[in-house]
Design a protein around this motif. Structure first.
Motif, mmCIF file in Angstrom:
data_model
loop_
_atom_site.group_PDB
_atom_site.id
_atom_site.type_symbol
_atom_site.label_atom_id
_atom_site.label_comp_id
_atom_site.label_asym_id
_atom_site.label_seq_id
_atom_site.Cartn_x
_atom_site.Cartn_y
_atom_site.Cartn_z
ATOM 1 N N THR A 1 -56.276 -28.360 -31.717
ATOM 2 C CA THR A 1 -56.438 -27.104 -32.441
ATOM 3 C C THR A 1 -57.883 -26.657 -32.274
ATOM 4 O O THR A 1 -58.684 -27.352 -31.652
ATOM 5 C CB THR A 1 -56.130 -27.262 -33.951
ATOM 6 O OG1 THR A 1 -57.181 -28.039 -34.561
ATOM 7 C CG2 THR A 1 -54.789 -27.921 -34.191
ATOM 8 N N SER A 2 -58.220 -25.544 -32.857
ATOM 9 C CA SER A 2 -59.603 -25.074 -32.765
ATOM 10 C C SER A 2 -60.563 -25.983 -33.541
ATOM 11 O O SER A 2 -61.759 -25.955 -33.304
ATOM 12 C CB SER A 2 -59.711 -23.638 -33.254
ATOM 13 O OG SER A 2 -59.356 -23.559 -34.617
ATOM 14 N N LEU A 3 -60.027 -26.826 -34.431
ATOM 15 C CA LEU A 3 -60.873 -27.688 -35.262
ATOM 16 C C LEU A 3 -61.018 -29.113 -34.743
ATOM 17 O O LEU A 3 -61.902 -29.843 -35.169
ATOM 18 C CB LEU A 3 -60.331 -27.730 -36.692
ATOM 19 C CG LEU A 3 -60.269 -26.384 -37.406
ATOM 20 C CD1 LEU A 3 -59.618 -26.552 -38.777
ATOM 21 C CD2 LEU A 3 -61.649 -25.775 -37.527
ATOM 22 N N GLY A 4 -60.126 -29.524 -33.833
ATOM 23 C CA GLY A 4 -60.203 -30.893 -33.335
ATOM 24 C C GLY A 4 -59.044 -31.221 -32.430
ATOM 25 O O GLY A 4 -58.217 -30.360 -32.113
ATOM 26 N N PRO B 1 -65.921 -25.196 -34.409
ATOM 27 C CA PRO B 1 -64.571 -24.805 -33.991
ATOM 28 C C PRO B 1 -64.584 -24.059 -32.660
ATOM 29 O O PRO B 1 -65.515 -23.333 -32.343
ATOM 30 C CB PRO B 1 -64.101 -23.880 -35.115
ATOM 31 C CG PRO B 1 -64.982 -24.185 -36.273
ATOM 32 C CD PRO B 1 -66.293 -24.628 -35.701
ATOM 33 N N ILE B 2 -63.528 -24.270 -31.883
ATOM 34 C CA ILE B 2 -63.338 -23.545 -30.637
ATOM 35 C C ILE B 2 -62.497 -22.313 -30.968
ATOM 36 O O ILE B 2 -61.437 -22.448 -31.582
ATOM 37 C CB ILE B 2 -62.615 -24.416 -29.600
ATOM 38 C CG1 ILE B 2 -63.447 -25.648 -29.262
ATOM 39 C CG2 ILE B 2 -62.291 -23.615 -28.344
ATOM 40 C CD1 ILE B 2 -62.740 -26.648 -28.375
ATOM 41 N N PRO B 3 -62.935 -21.118 -30.603
ATOM 42 C CA PRO B 3 -62.133 -19.922 -30.878
ATOM 43 C C PRO B 3 -60.718 -20.050 -30.302
ATOM 44 O O PRO B 3 -60.527 -20.607 -29.214
ATOM 45 C CB PRO B 3 -62.907 -18.788 -30.205
ATOM 46 C CG PRO B 3 -64.318 -19.292 -30.145
ATOM 47 C CD PRO B 3 -64.197 -20.778 -29.932
ATOM 48 N N THR B 4 -59.737 -19.551 -31.017
ATOM 49 C CA THR B 4 -58.332 -19.698 -30.632
ATOM 50 C C THR B 4 -58.058 -19.202 -29.218
ATOM 51 O O THR B 4 -57.366 -19.863 -28.441
ATOM 52 C CB THR B 4 -57.432 -18.960 -31.645
ATOM 53 O OG1 THR B 4 -57.689 -19.500 -32.939
ATOM 54 C CG2 THR B 4 -55.970 -19.133 -31.306
ATOM 55 N N ARG B 5 -58.590 -18.056 -28.845
ATOM 56 C CA ARG B 5 -58.345 -17.525 -27.494
ATOM 57 C C ARG B 5 -58.951 -18.421 -26.426
ATOM 58 O O ARG B 5 -58.389 -18.584 -25.341
ATOM 59 C CB ARG B 5 -58.872 -16.102 -27.376
ATOM 60 C CG ARG B 5 -58.074 -15.147 -28.289
ATOM 61 C CD ARG B 5 -58.499 -13.742 -28.128
ATOM 62 N NE ARG B 5 -57.853 -13.230 -26.917
ATOM 63 C CZ ARG B 5 -58.108 -12.046 -26.399
ATOM 64 N NH1 ARG B 5 -58.994 -11.256 -26.967
ATOM 65 N NH2 ARG B 5 -57.479 -11.643 -25.326
#
Length: 86
Positions: A21-24, A68-72
């Motif tokens: 996910t964007s969190l891990g 966090p990694i952005p969703t896109r």
């Protein structure tokens, strides 16, 4: 992918982008990595991300990313890795 615990230990691991996910992310590994270990993860076709081991078992670890990694961006990473490992 590879990940580094800053103690001179670097592991290589195949990564498909699943369970991320964007969190891990979760990584299947048979290495016992201690909860709280700070790691750098080199994600193919992207960059390095850093985080802490949040959960560990004999078969896998879960890592919480520092940022966090952005969703896109995550969707792009997953698509690139699926295409290149298929």
């Amino acid at each position: 992918m590879s990940y580094d615990n800053h103690r001179g230990q670097v592991w290589q691991q195949n990564w498909s982008g699943q369970n991320c996910t964007s969190l891990g992310c979760g990584i299947e590994t048979r290495l016992g990595v201690t909860i709280g270990t700070f790691v750098h993860i080199a994600i193919p076709y992207f960059a390095d991300v850093s985080g802490w081991v949040a959960w560990s078992s004999l078969e896998a670890i879960d890592i919480d990313f520092c940022n966090p990694i952005p969703t896109r961006v995550l969707e792009y990473i997953v698509d690139q890795n699926i295409a290149n490992f298929a």
